[in-house]
Write a protein that holds these residues in place. Structure first.
Motif, mmCIF file in Angstrom:
data_model
loop_
_atom_site.group_PDB
_atom_site.id
_atom_site.type_symbol
_atom_site.label_atom_id
_atom_site.label_comp_id
_atom_site.label_asym_id
_atom_site.label_seq_id
_atom_site.Cartn_x
_atom_site.Cartn_y
_atom_site.Cartn_z
ATOM 1 N N LYS A 1 0.838 -1.202 0.000
ATOM 2 C CA LYS A 1 0.000 0.000 0.000
ATOM 3 C C LYS A 1 0.874 1.255 0.000
ATOM 4 C CE LYS A 1 -3.946 2.010 2.438
ATOM 5 N NZ LYS A 1 -4.620 2.080 3.736
ATOM 6 N N LYS A 2 1.943 1.211 0.807
ATOM 7 C CA LYS A 2 2.865 2.349 0.910
ATOM 8 C C LYS A 2 3.563 2.580 -0.439
ATOM 9 C CE LYS A 2 6.127 4.239 4.216
ATOM 10 N NZ LYS A 2 7.146 3.920 5.228
ATOM 11 N N ALA A 3 4.020 1.468 -1.052
ATOM 12 C CA ALA A 3 4.712 1.562 -2.343
ATOM 13 C C ALA A 3 3.785 2.146 -3.414
ATOM 14 C CB ALA A 3 5.203 0.181 -2.756
ATOM 15 N N LYS A 4 2.506 1.743 -3.369
ATOM 16 C CA LYS A 4 1.510 2.226 -4.317
ATOM 17 C C LYS A 4 1.334 3.739 -4.159
ATOM 18 C CE LYS A 4 -2.819 0.256 -6.045
ATOM 19 N NZ LYS A 4 -3.992 -0.527 -5.660
ATOM 20 N N GLU A 5 1.254 4.169 -2.880
ATOM 21 C CA GLU A 5 1.081 5.603 -2.604
ATOM 22 C C GLU A 5 2.294 6.406 -3.068
ATOM 23 O OE1 GLU A 5 0.153 5.714 1.548
ATOM 24 O OE2 GLU A 5 -1.925 5.059 1.222
ATOM 25 N N GLU A 6 3.498 5.850 -2.817
ATOM 26 C CA GLU A 6 4.742 6.514 -3.235
ATOM 27 C C GLU A 6 4.783 6.656 -4.762
ATOM 28 O OE1 GLU A 6 7.167 7.878 -1.387
ATOM 29 O OE2 GLU A 6 6.181 7.326 0.497
ATOM 30 N N LYS A 7 4.379 5.575 -5.439
ATOM 31 C CA LYS A 7 4.378 5.549 -6.906
ATOM 32 C C LYS A 7 3.432 6.627 -7.449
ATOM 33 C CE LYS A 7 4.321 2.050 -10.560
ATOM 34 N NZ LYS A 7 3.870 0.700 -10.908
#
Length: 319
Positions: free
Chosen positions: A283-289
């Motif tokens: 979820k964090k990686a998705k938000e960062e992306k």
């Protein structure tokens, strides 16, 4: 000096150990399965064995609790008032009460966090109308909030005497299966009321496919054909399932129950927690992306506009 250094390093090691957390048992069961009596028995057992525990009641419609709850939804939300205020029937009022309570559940978590280090178990009773907790957004919010912080186990209570009919047994197991796949948490099936009917037949049906088919032979209804097909599907579900026979009235099987809870706690740490951390990281990686993509789009917009006024988020450049 050397001894002091060794002592300091020992202390450092001790302090770096993870804090011991209590296991949360979410007790779920159909109306009349003996959930509340089971809660009373488990609570009494823990007190008797001097194991510190915390009890939460989430059933707003229960009139009298046979055990003392540390946190009780009825202290915050008056079920009858919700019924009048929103012009609801009994089930609608229970659901609305739970929804209202879920919005404040962070406060409940706050109370638990303060006490957590001194507790072994947290027992949580849910509304007798089982679907209100298992299929509502508020039930999911409460379950996920607990499971994100504490080892959490779902305890599904079955009325053993009623389940001696193969079709009722299958209905109960399908419901248990659906809850397991919805929560994806360690799961224990408690066959309650073993003082009235022994649960050996249930264990036999779960481990021996032929025995269950044989029991179904006596029933020629359309429902038995459906049940026969379903029992094949559930074989995989049974394989990984922990079952305990217990009598909330006599106390038989309570030690087995807590042994199963301890095993499920290990399962939470080995299987569920890594899965949860993986989800959070994704979820964090998705938000960062998304953030990086938005920033890139913003840069492109600024370049294309040459500093003029621009509507952000629209790519003005035409290739």
């Amino acid at each position: 000096g050397r001894k002091r250094m060794e002592a300091a390093s020992e202390n450092k090691n001790e302090s770096s150990e993870p804090q011991k957390l209590p296991t949360v048992c979410i007790v779920i069961g159909m109306a009349g399965s003996g959930k509340t009596t089971l809660m009373q028995r488990l609570n009494a057992h823990l007190h008797e064995h001097k194991k510190p525990s915390y009890v939460i009641n989430l059933d707003p419609a229960v009139k009298n609790l046979s055990y003392g709850a540390n946190i009780d939804i009825r202290d915050t939300i008056k079920y009858k008032d919700v019924m009048k205020q929103y012009n609801l029937g009994p089930n609608g009022a229970i659901l609305t009460s739970l929804n209202l309570y879920a919005t404040r559940f962070d406060q409940v978590m706050g109370f638990m966090d303060k006490r957590a280090s001194g507790l072994d178990y947290v027992l949580m009773d849910t509304p007798g109308q089982i679907e209100i907790f298992t299929w509502s957004a508020s039930g999911a919010i409460i379950t996920e909030s607990l499971a994100a912080t504490y080892p959490t186990v779902v305890v599904y209570v079955v009325d053993t005497p009623r389940s001696t009919s193969p079709i009722t047994f299958m209905s109960n197991m399908l419901y248990a299966c659906s809850i397991l796949y919805k929560t994806r948490l360690p799961f224990i099936v408690v066959f309650n009321k073993t003082d009235i009917a022994n649960h050996d037949f249930a264990v036999n049906w779960m481990t021996d496919f032929e025995a269950f088919q044989e029991a179904l032979m006596t029933d020629e209804t359309h429902m038995s054909n459906l049940t026969r097909s379903m029992s094949l599907v559930l074989e995989e579900f049974y394989r990984n399932l922990q079952c305990v026979g217990l009598s909330a009235v006599t106390g038989f099987g309570v030690d087995d129950f807590f042994a199963a809870v301890d095993k499920a706690t290990d399962e939470y740490h080995e299987v569920y927690k890594p899965e949860l951390q993986k989800k959070i990281a994704e979820k964090k990686a998705k938000e960062e992306k998304k953030k990086a993509k938005d920033l890139q789009r913003l840069k492109e917009d600024l370049q294309a506009s040459g500093g003029a006024n621009v509507v952000l988020g629209k790519n003005a450049r035409k290739d």
